[in-house]
Design a protein around this motif. Structure first.
Motif, PDB file in Angstrom:
ATOM      1  N   MET A   1      77.645 -26.428 -19.297  1.00  9.57           N
ATOM      2  CA  MET A   1      78.344 -25.463 -19.838  1.00  9.57           C
ATOM      3  C   MET A   1      79.081 -24.545 -18.420  1.00  9.57           C
ATOM      4  O   MET A   1      78.389 -24.461 -17.566  1.00  9.57           O
ATOM      5  N   THR A   2      79.870 -24.267 -18.363  1.00  4.06           N
ATOM      6  CA  THR A   2      80.782 -23.419 -17.167  1.00  4.06           C
ATOM      7  C   THR A   2      80.628 -22.675 -17.389  1.00  4.06           C
ATOM      8  O   THR A   2      80.760 -21.087 -18.092  1.00  4.06           O
ATOM      9  N   PHE A   3      81.272 -21.066 -16.346  1.00  7.83           N
ATOM     10  CA  PHE A   3      80.459 -20.048 -16.093  1.00  7.83           C
ATOM     11  C   PHE A   3      81.888 -19.484 -17.665  1.00  7.83           C
ATOM     12  O   PHE A   3      81.491 -18.804 -18.344  1.00  7.83           O
ATOM     13  N   THR A   4      83.162 -19.900 -17.614  1.00 12.97           N
ATOM     14  CA  THR A   4      83.783 -19.233 -18.550  1.00 12.97           C
ATOM     15  C   THR A   4      83.785 -19.420 -19.610  1.00 12.97           C
ATOM     16  O   THR A   4      84.203 -19.440 -20.963  1.00 12.97           O
ATOM     17  N   GLU A   5      83.407 -21.138 -19.712  1.00 15.04           N
ATOM     18  CA  GLU A   5      83.010 -21.572 -21.596  1.00 15.04           C
ATOM     19  C   GLU A   5      81.971 -20.524 -21.922  1.00 15.04           C
ATOM     20  O   GLU A   5      82.109 -20.236 -23.227  1.00 15.04           O
ATOM     21  N   GLN A   6      80.741 -19.823 -21.169  1.00 15.65           N
ATOM     22  CA  GLN A   6      79.770 -19.720 -21.433  1.00 15.65           C
ATOM     23  C   GLN A   6      80.644 -17.699 -21.644  1.00 15.65           C
ATOM     24  O   GLN A   6      80.354 -17.537 -22.762  1.00 15.65           O
ATOM     25  N   ALA A   7      81.191 -17.291 -20.782  1.00 10.88           N
ATOM     26  CA  ALA A   7      82.182 -16.542 -20.666  1.00 10.88           C
ATOM     27  C   ALA A   7      82.910 -15.603 -22.663  1.00 10.88           C
ATOM     28  O   ALA A   7      83.028 -15.173 -22.972  1.00 10.88           O
ATOM     29  N   ASN A   8      83.340 -16.973 -22.809  1.00 15.16           N
ATOM     30  CA  ASN A   8      84.757 -17.323 -23.855  1.00 15.16           C
ATOM     31  C   ASN A   8      83.900 -16.992 -25.494  1.00 15.16           C
ATOM     32  O   ASN A   8      83.572 -16.406 -26.061  1.00 15.16           O
ATOM     33  N   GLN A   9      82.768 -17.447 -24.931  1.00 14.22           N
ATOM     34  CA  GLN A   9      81.913 -17.686 -26.630  1.00 14.22           C
ATOM     35  C   GLN A   9      81.215 -16.183 -26.533  1.00 14.22           C
ATOM     36  O   GLN A   9      81.231 -15.615 -27.103  1.00 14.22           O
ATOM     37  N   ILE A  10      80.436 -15.562 -25.387  1.00  9.15           N
ATOM     38  CA  ILE A  10      80.261 -14.376 -25.750  1.00  9.15           C
ATOM     39  C   ILE A  10      81.473 -13.469 -25.990  1.00  9.15           C
ATOM     40  O   ILE A  10      81.341 -12.239 -26.487  1.00  9.15           O
ATOM     41  N   PHE A  11      82.131 -13.401 -25.369  1.00 11.20           N
ATOM     42  CA  PHE A  11      84.079 -12.516 -26.195  1.00 11.20           C
ATOM     43  C   PHE A  11      83.760 -13.327 -27.087  1.00 11.20           C
ATOM     44  O   PHE A  11      83.867 -11.864 -28.393  1.00 11.20           O
ATOM     45  N   GLN A 167      87.475 -22.078 -10.728  1.00 15.78           N
ATOM     46  CA  GLN A 167      88.136 -22.904  -9.432  1.00 15.78           C
ATOM     47  C   GLN A 167      87.772 -21.976  -8.400  1.00 15.78           C
ATOM     48  O   GLN A 167      86.808 -22.604  -7.802  1.00 15.78           O
ATOM     49  N   LEU A 168      87.773 -20.528  -8.990  1.00 11.02           N
ATOM     50  CA  LEU A 168      87.795 -20.183  -7.909  1.00 11.02           C
ATOM     51  C   LEU A 168      86.396 -19.389  -7.224  1.00 11.02           C
ATOM     52  O   LEU A 168      85.784 -19.472  -6.588  1.00 11.02           O
ATOM     53  N   LEU A 169      85.097 -20.094  -8.901  1.00 13.44           N
ATOM     54  CA  LEU A 169      83.888 -19.530  -8.808  1.00 13.44           C
ATOM     55  C   LEU A 169      83.675 -20.260  -7.634  1.00 13.44           C
ATOM     56  O   LEU A 169      83.094 -20.793  -6.663  1.00 13.44           O
ATOM     57  N   GLU A 170      84.473 -21.842  -7.775  1.00 12.89           N
ATOM     58  CA  GLU A 170      83.595 -23.585  -7.139  1.00 12.89           C
ATOM     59  C   GLU A 170      83.658 -23.604  -5.504  1.00 12.89           C
ATOM     60  O   GLU A 170      83.504 -23.065  -4.659  1.00 12.89           O
ATOM     61  N   ASP A 171      85.184 -23.325  -5.455  1.00 12.37           N
ATOM     62  CA  ASP A 171      86.064 -22.259  -4.117  1.00 12.37           C
ATOM     63  C   ASP A 171      84.624 -21.282  -2.928  1.00 12.37           C
ATOM     64  O   ASP A 171      84.413 -21.538  -1.991  1.00 12.37           O
ATOM     65  N   ILE A 172      84.551 -19.667  -3.843  1.00 13.22           N
ATOM     66  CA  ILE A 172      83.574 -19.068  -3.510  1.00 13.22           C
ATOM     67  C   ILE A 172      82.321 -20.392  -2.845  1.00 13.22           C
ATOM     68  O   ILE A 172      81.597 -19.556  -1.803  1.00 13.22           O
ATOM     69  N   GLU A 173      81.634 -20.766  -4.145  1.00 12.38           N
ATOM     70  CA  GLU A 173      80.802 -21.766  -4.027  1.00 12.38           C
ATOM     71  C   GLU A 173      79.953 -22.858  -2.448  1.00 12.38           C
ATOM     72  O   GLU A 173      79.386 -23.049  -2.010  1.00 12.38           O
ATOM     73  N   ALA A 174      81.331 -22.816  -2.394  1.00 10.14           N
ATOM     74  CA  ALA A 174      81.286 -24.332  -1.929  1.00 10.14           C
ATOM     75  C   ALA A 174      82.083 -23.791   0.171  1.00 10.14           C
ATOM     76  O   ALA A 174      82.408 -23.889   0.623  1.00 10.14           O
ATOM     77  N   GLY A 175      82.527 -22.120   0.147  1.00 14.94           N
ATOM     78  CA  GLY A 175      82.523 -21.189   1.191  1.00 14.94           C
ATOM     79  C   GLY A 175      84.613 -21.476   1.344  1.00 14.94           C
ATOM     80  O   GLY A 175      84.712 -20.915   2.560  1.00 14.94           O
TER      81      GLY A 175
END
Length: 202
Positions: A1-11, A167-175
């Motif tokens: 599950m991606t971060f936003t999939e989790q976030a949207n469920q919580i919202f 995609q932003l979080l992936e970019d941050i994680e990859a530097g």
């Protein structure tokens, strides 16, 4: 599950939980562990949901002026709580990616991840309430069709924004990108910087 999939469920859960009573005075019962990102996301959307209804109430043309002033104070506090929570969520991301070394050509994004998450939370609210309009039994077919068109756009925005955040979080994680946490420094809430407040103390 991606971060936003989790976030949207919580919202969605927070919005549905609020509408069990549909009362701005309902105490929050956050189901997630304190100090977890899930807890922060639920609280974020709960604050947004309550404020959504504050904004509905204060636009009542027959509202008592005294009640309106009291509600304005609650909206001000809600805005501050919302801002504080966005900064808290950004601090979570900073901690999560603290060990990542940005690449030499890493770029800074126009907004932090949490401010994008803030927009995602508001989108969830817009979708919920636009769906309500689509399902109204007392509305004209024209109104329902117009709202369905808006709902379709909102759902597309939610999909696109969710992808962009992941995609932003992936970019941050990859530097490939890096982030900073900026405090909002809202001057009108600070007795030391709002001239109406600090002059009244003299």
């Amino acid at each position: 599950m991606t971060f936003t999939e989790q976030a949207n469920q919580i919202f969605k859960r927070a919005i549905n939980d609020y509408h069990v009573t549909d009362d701005v005075n309902t105490p929050i019962k956050n189901p997630y562990a304190k100090n977890s990102i899930e807890h922060s996301l639920y609280l974020k959307c709960w604050i947004d949901t309550v404020q959504w209804h504050y904004e509905d109430i204060i636009r009542d043309p027959h509202i008592n002026p005294v009640d309106a002033l009291s509600l304005k104070r609650r909206i001000d506090q809600s805005n501050q709580d919302r801002t504080d929570l966005v900064e808290e969520i950004d601090s979570h991301f900073r901690h999560t990616y603290n060990e990542v070394k940005p690449l030499p050509d890493a770029r800074l994004n126009t907004e932090s991840p949490a401010w994008a998450v803030d927009r995602l939370s508001i989108l969830a609210l817009k979708i919920y309430h636009m769906q309500e309009q689509v399902e109204r039994q007392d509305a004209s077919p024209e109104h329902i069709a117009k709202c369905q068109g808006k709902l379709d756009i909102l759902l597309e925005q939610q999909k696109d924004l969710s992808l962009a955040i992941d995609q932003l979080l992936e970019d941050i994680e990859a530097g490939r990108k890096y982030m900073k946490v900026y405090r909002q420094m809202k001057m009108y809430n600070d007795p030391a910087t709002n001239p109406v407040l600090y002059k009244s103390e003299k």
